[in-house]
Design an enzyme around this catalytic site. Structure first.
Site, PDB file in Angstrom:
ATOM      1  N   HIS A  33       0.785  -1.257   0.032  1.00 11.70           N
ATOM      2  CA  HIS A  33      -0.065  -0.071   0.094  1.00 11.70           C
ATOM      3  C   HIS A  33       0.750   1.434   0.033  1.00 11.70           C
ATOM      4  O   HIS A  33       0.466   2.325  -0.306  1.00 11.70           O
ATOM      5  CB  HIS A  33      -0.905  -0.004   1.246  1.00 11.70           C
ATOM      6  CG  HIS A  33      -0.219   0.373   2.604  1.00 11.70           C
ATOM      7  ND1 HIS A  33      -0.232  -0.511   3.491  1.00 11.70           N
ATOM      8  CD2 HIS A  33      -0.146   1.454   3.033  1.00 11.70           C
ATOM      9  CE1 HIS A  33       0.469  -0.058   4.518  1.00 11.70           C
ATOM     10  NE2 HIS A  33       0.541   1.218   4.266  1.00 11.70           N
ATOM     11  N   SER A  71       4.833   2.327   7.863  1.00 13.78           N
ATOM     12  CA  SER A  71       4.453   1.317   7.270  1.00 13.78           C
ATOM     13  C   SER A  71       5.739   0.772   6.168  1.00 13.78           C
ATOM     14  O   SER A  71       6.432   1.526   5.366  1.00 13.78           O
ATOM     15  CB  SER A  71       3.233   1.476   6.199  1.00 13.78           C
ATOM     16  OG  SER A  71       2.105   1.607   6.994  1.00 13.78           O
ATOM     17  N   ASP A 104       0.015  -7.339   1.218  1.00 19.44           N
ATOM     18  CA  ASP A 104       0.431  -6.146   1.562  1.00 19.44           C
ATOM     19  C   ASP A 104       1.888  -6.072   1.603  1.00 19.44           C
ATOM     20  O   ASP A 104       2.617  -5.624   2.461  1.00 19.44           O
ATOM     21  CB  ASP A 104      -0.152  -5.546   2.730  1.00 19.44           C
ATOM     22  CG  ASP A 104       0.046  -4.020   2.911  1.00 19.44           C
ATOM     23  OD1 ASP A 104       0.351  -3.580   1.857  1.00 19.44           O
ATOM     24  OD2 ASP A 104      -0.167  -3.363   3.895  1.00 19.44           O
TER      25      ASP A 104
END
Length: 451
Positions: free
Chosen positions: A109, A215, A139
């Site tokens: 993402h 992330s 992901d």
């Protein structure tokens, strides 16, 4: 006597200072250099900051700025478009897993919609990077740094022996603050989390602060070994962070490096939801699970002895809510890892371990033709996928679809390519009903495909 005593005192003071001097002169930092400090020093050079430029296409309205947007694009999709570049700084983090080849592991993402990717090392050096492979369901994504070699790399760990309560370290770029270090403990293992992007399973839960920008960054153990990839999917959570176990990431990376994608898998099952009556019949205290209605030949389910009438209750210890939940849990399995099914068979619980089977594109197309009864192709004149063929006596024919119709959306997913269509089929293949957004001529319709 007086002077002799004074001399003795002075000599004693000088001797004391000489003896004590090393203690004052030599600064001892050994107690300050904790295992956390050593782990950070060891790994930080391999952590990168990722900046992504996203290209957004917008329709040019013949009526000026008064009209435009998605509604205009749908009805006037043949008008020319202009490209506008938007650069988002400090989008996320990554970690170098192969310094010789310049390979960076991060979240999918973080790179979503990106066309120009830059990575920056802790020493300030910046490089362009390209996507080797990415998978949104897991992901996970892999980047290759252009024109760089012999870079520092992280030490790969093993997430199969993580202890609940052990100290962990997260390094990333939250809110643009590069190479921020946070610490905590492992709070729980095998967590299942739902978000707007989908359902994720087998997460490591930690209380180390993980915020937007973290992330894709590393979760380390006290030795500085990579045991997880942080993902900030719960932006409003406080004291709760999640990471993808590195062992799962390794399996995904292997497939991405081999083919640029992760092959979808299946067990060879078809099923349906239970209602209150059927749940009571099977002795369940509440409604959950998926009732198996069909087992295909020469598939993992058939080899494992599963039969129509069995009820799948859990996958890898995670409860199956319904057939949608079954598919969601199956989507985050790879062809190289076993799946533990808890099944209700003739009133008794049994555990069945199966190895999923890869679904090739031809198999997916064949199943879509069999279940939905349509073939779609890309329409070069605009958005959506063009229906090119409809099977007689199929769900598509009963709905009234015709060659020349355009499919713009299946369920909640927009359809812009063959991959979008096949991905949508995989997500909704067990559904008896699925909503389609169809264009015929200049008119748009929302219709239910019943299969």
């Amino acid at each position: 006597m007086f002077f002799k005593s004074r001399i003795k005192i002075i000599l004693f003071i000088l001797l004391t200072v000489v003896i004590a001097r090393p203690a004052f002169a030599a600064k001892d930092d050994s107690l300050r250099v904790t295992p956390v400090v050593r782990a950070v020093q060891k790994t930080s050079p391999a952590v990168v900051n990722i900046n992504v430029t996203r290209i957004v296409e917008r329709g040019v309205s013949p009526f000026g700025q008064m009209f435009g947007g998605q509604g205009f694009d749908l009805f006037f999709d043949n008008f020319p478009t202009q490209k506008r570049k938007f650069r988002s700084q400090a989008t996320g983090s990554g970690v170098i897993i192969n310094g010789r080849r310049g390979l960076v592991l991060t979240n999918a993402h973080v790179l979503s919609g990106g066309s120009d990717i830059k990575v920056r090392l802790i020493n300030g050096e910046e490089y362009s990077a390209e996507i080797v492979g990415s998978d949104a369901d897991f992901d996970i994504a892999v980047l290759k740094i252009k024109g760089a070699g012999n870079l520092p790399q992280v030490a790969m760990g093993d997430s199969s022996d993580i202890y609940i309560g052990e100290t962990v370290i997260a390094i990333g770029n939250p809110f643009g603050y590069t190479h921020t270090v946070t610490t905590g403990v492992v709070s729980a293992l095998k967590r299942a989390v739902k978000s707007k992007e989908g359902a994720y399973t087998d997460f490591i839960q930690t209380d180390a602060a993980i915020n937007p920008g973290n992330s894709g960054g590393p979760l380390l153990n006290i030795m500085g070994d990579l045991i997880g990839i942080n993902t900030a999917i719960q932006a409003r959570a406080e004291g709760i962070g999640f990471a993808i176990p590195i062992n799962r990431a390794k399996r995904v990376v292997k497939e991405l490096l081999e083919s640029g994608k992760v092959s979808p898998v299946w067990l060879g099952l078809s099923g349906q939801d239970l209602d209150q009556g059927s749940a009571s019949y099977f002795g369940l205290s509440r409604v959950y699970g998926m009732l198996i209605t069909d087992v295909h030949k020469d598939t993992p389910a058939a080899y494992a002895g599963l039969q129509p009438g069995d009820v799948v209750l859990r996958i890898n210890g995670i409860e199956v809510e319904d057939k949608t939940g079954y598919l969601a849990l199956l989507r985050v399995q790879t062809r190289s890892e076993d799946v533990d099914l808890e099944v209700l068979h003739e009133g008794k619980l049994r555990h069945v371990v199966v190895r999923p089977q890869s679904l090739e594109l031809r198999q997916i197309r064949s199943q879509a033709w069999s279940r939905w009864g349509m073939v779609v192709d890309k329409d070069s004149r605009g958005r959506g996928m063009l229906v090119s063929k409809v099977r007689k006596n199929s769900a598509s024919e009963r709905l009234g679809l015709q060659p020349g119709d355009k499919i713009h959306q299946i369920g909640n997913h927009r359809v812009e390519s063959q991959k979008d269509f096949l991905d949508s089929f995989l997500r909704y293949r067990l559904n008896n009903k699925v909503m389609l957004k169809v264009q015929r001529g200049r008119n748009f319709y929302y219709v239910k495909l019943i299969s």
